[in-house]
Enzyme design. Structure first.
Site, short mmCIF file in Angstrom:
data_model
loop_
_atom_site.label_atom_id
_atom_site.label_comp_id
_atom_site.label_asym_id
_atom_site.label_seq_id
_atom_site.Cartn_x
_atom_site.Cartn_y
_atom_site.Cartn_z
N TYR A 1 -7.03 -8.16 -2.44
CA TYR A 1 -8.46 -6.87 -2.01
C TYR A 1 -8.70 -6.34 -4.08
O TYR A 1 -9.92 -6.19 -3.93
CB TYR A 1 -7.32 -6.29 -1.02
CG TYR A 1 -8.81 -5.70 -0.31
CD1 TYR A 1 -10.44 -5.51 -1.03
CD2 TYR A 1 -8.61 -4.09 -0.68
CE1 TYR A 1 -11.44 -4.42 -0.54
CE2 TYR A 1 -9.55 -2.79 0.17
CZ TYR A 1 -10.66 -3.12 -0.11
OH TYR A 1 -11.55 -2.74 0.86
N SER B 1 0.25 4.85 -5.79
CA SER B 1 -0.11 5.49 -4.75
C SER B 1 -0.15 6.68 -3.99
O SER B 1 0.80 7.42 -4.38
CB SER B 1 0.58 5.31 -3.37
OG SER B 1 0.06 5.63 -2.60
N TYR C 1 7.62 2.41 2.05
CA TYR C 1 7.01 1.83 1.41
C TYR C 1 6.54 2.60 0.61
O TYR C 1 6.52 2.57 -1.18
CB TYR C 1 5.62 1.15 1.93
CG TYR C 1 4.54 1.07 0.60
CD1 TYR C 1 4.41 0.18 -0.18
CD2 TYR C 1 3.75 2.62 1.43
CE1 TYR C 1 3.04 0.51 -0.94
CE2 TYR C 1 2.32 2.56 0.06
CZ TYR C 1 2.12 0.98 -0.91
OH TYR C 1 1.15 1.62 -1.50
N LYS D 1 6.92 2.63 -4.04
CA LYS D 1 6.20 3.61 -5.40
C LYS D 1 6.44 4.97 -6.26
O LYS D 1 6.35 5.15 -7.62
CB LYS D 1 4.65 3.70 -4.33
CG LYS D 1 3.81 2.78 -4.35
CD LYS D 1 3.56 1.76 -4.98
CE LYS D 1 2.53 1.27 -4.79
NZ LYS D 1 2.59 -0.07 -5.56
N ARG E 1 -0.15 9.21 15.84
CA ARG E 1 1.10 8.91 15.69
C ARG E 1 1.90 9.35 14.65
O ARG E 1 2.29 9.65 13.96
CB ARG E 1 0.23 7.34 14.58
CG ARG E 1 0.76 6.12 14.04
CD ARG E 1 -0.39 4.93 14.24
NE ARG E 1 -0.86 5.69 12.57
CZ ARG E 1 -1.31 4.71 12.12
NH1 ARG E 1 -2.35 3.52 12.44
NH2 ARG E 1 -2.51 5.37 11.27
#
Length: 336
Positions: free
Chosen positions: A12, A125, A150, A154, A295
Site C-alpha cells: 500500500y 509507527s 507488532y 517497531k 475493544r
C-alpha cells in the site's frame, strides 16, 4: 537517476512511494514477496507513470536476493517497508513477527554496510508511543510499553538502528513514525488492498459501503472524546509517500552515521465517527454502522505534533480527510 531499493514496494504505502520517487527523478527498484500484495500493482504503476518498474519477487530476509539485486543495480538508498503489520495476528504468532520484522532489518543493515549503501528510511509507527500521557505527540514523547508484538517489533527495530549508527558503519538513517495512513492515489489505480478481513478502519468503511461487509462496528462510544469514539491522526497515503521522498533528499545532505526520527501525520485528530460522517458526506453514501463494546488494547486518542517535519524537511500535508475518503471510495469502486 538514483536507484532506490523499496522493500515491500508492491504494498500500500510502498507503491505510492514508488510513484512519488519517480516524480522526484529517482528510480525505484521494488522488492516484495507478495505475501500481502498483488503483482498486478505493477501494471497499475505502469498506467500511472508510463514506465514499467523494475521488480524482484523475494524476501528481504534472504541476503543472497539482496546481493543479486546489488549486482544488477547501483543502489544509492533503501526505503524499508517490508514487515508484517496485523496487530491481532502478531499476538497469536509473535515469533513470525519477530523473525520477519526484526530479522529482515538485521539482514538489510548487514547488506547495506557491505555494499556501501549510505541512506535508509525506515518505516516505523506511532504505536511506539502507546497511549501518550500528553497530546499532541512529539518525537521526544516517551515511548511506552508496546500493546502488541507488532508494536514491539517497531520499538526494537528503532533501538537496533540507534545502536547500529553508534557503531559508525557509514550510514544515515531516519525512522518515520507514521500515524494512520488512509486514502488512495487520486487516479484510483492503486490503494489499500487488504487480504481477508481488513485490520484498518477505512477499508472496512469502503467494503461496507460496497456491500462486501454487512455492517461496520464502532468499538465504543463512551470514551473521553468529542463524540465518545477513539481519536486518530489520519494522513493521506500520497502525503506520506511524499514525506519519504523529502526524507531521502534530507539524508543526502547529512554527515555519515546520522540518525533521527520524524512524526508523519496531519497534526490533527479525528474520531472514528467523524471519519464515518466525512465519508458519507463527501461520497453521498449512507453507511450501515453500529456501536459495539470497547475493544481491548485500543488507544483512546493520539495525534501528531508535526512541527519538526514541517520545519526541518519543509514537508506539509496537501490532502484533507475529505480527500482521503473520496479517494478511498473511488479506489474501492474501481476494484469492482
Amino acid at each position: 537517476m538514483k536507484k532506490i531499493l523499496i522493500t515491500g514496494g508492491a504494498g500500500y504505502i510502498g507503491s505510492h512511494t514508488a510513484v512519488e520517487l519517480l516524480k522526484a527523478g529517482m528510480e525505484p527498484i521494488i522488492l516484495d514477496d507478495l505475501s500481502n500484495s498483488d503483482e498486478k500493482v505493477l501494471d497499475r504503476l505502469e498506467e500511472i507513470t508510463g514506465k514499467r518498474l523494475i521488480f524482484y519477487k523475494g524476501d528481504c530476509n534472504d541476503k543472497s536476493m539482496l546481493e543479486s539485486i546489488a549486482k544488477e543495480h547501483k543502489l544509492e538508498g533503501v526505503i524499508h517497508f517490508a514487515a508484517f503489520k496485523a496487530v491481532g495476528e502478531s499476538t497469536e504468532q509473535p515469533l513470525k513477527y519477530y523473525r520477519n520484522n526484526v530479522g529482515s532489518l538485521i539482514v538489510l543493515l548487514d547488506f547495506m554496510r557491505e555494499q556501501g549503501i549510505k541512506d535508509l528510511v525506515f518505516s516505523s509507527s506511532c504505536t511506539v508511543y502507546g497511549q501518550p500521557e500528553v497530546l499532541p505527540v512529539t518525537e521526544s514523547t516517551p515511548r511506552q510499553d508496546a500493546e502488541s508484538p507488532y508494536g514491539n517489533t517497531k520499538k526494537i527495530c528503532e533501538d537496533i538502528l540507534v545502536d547500529f549508527v553508534k557503531s559508525k558503519p557509514g550510514i544515515r538513517v531516519v525512522a518515520l513514525r507514521y500515524f494512520n495512513p488512509v486514502g488512495a492515489h487520486p487516479s484510483a489505480k492503486i490503494g489499500e488492498l487488504p487480504l481477508g478481513v481488513p485490520a484498518n478502519l477505512v477499508p472496512f468503511i469502503t467494503q461496507t459501503a460496497a456491500g462486501i461487509r454487512e455492517k461496520l462496528t464502532v468499538f465504543g462510544d463512551d470514551y473521553d472524546t468529542a463524540d465518545g469514539s477513539c481519536v486518530r491522526d489520519y494522513i493521506h497515503v500520497v502525503d506520506l509517500a511524499d514525506a519519504h521522498v523529502k526524507t531521502l533528499s534530507f539524508l543526502q545532505g547529512q554527515e555519515m552515521d546520522f540518525y533521527d526520527v520524524f512524526n508523519v501525520g496531519t497534526g490533527n485528530g479525528n474520531t472514528v465517527l467523524e471519519v464515518i460522517h466525512a465519508f458519507e458526506k463527501v461520497n453521498g453514501v449512507k453507511l450501515n454502522y453500529v456501536i459495539g463494546p470497547r475493544r481491548a488494547g485500543d488507544v483512546v486518542k493520539t495525534w501528531a505534533d508535526t512541527t519538526k517535519i514541517n520545519e526541518v524537511l519543509g514537508w506539509k500535508p496537501n490532502y484533507s480527510l475529505e480527500d482521503s475518503m473520496r479517494d478511498s471510495w473511488n479506489w474501492q469502486k474501481g476494484l469492482a
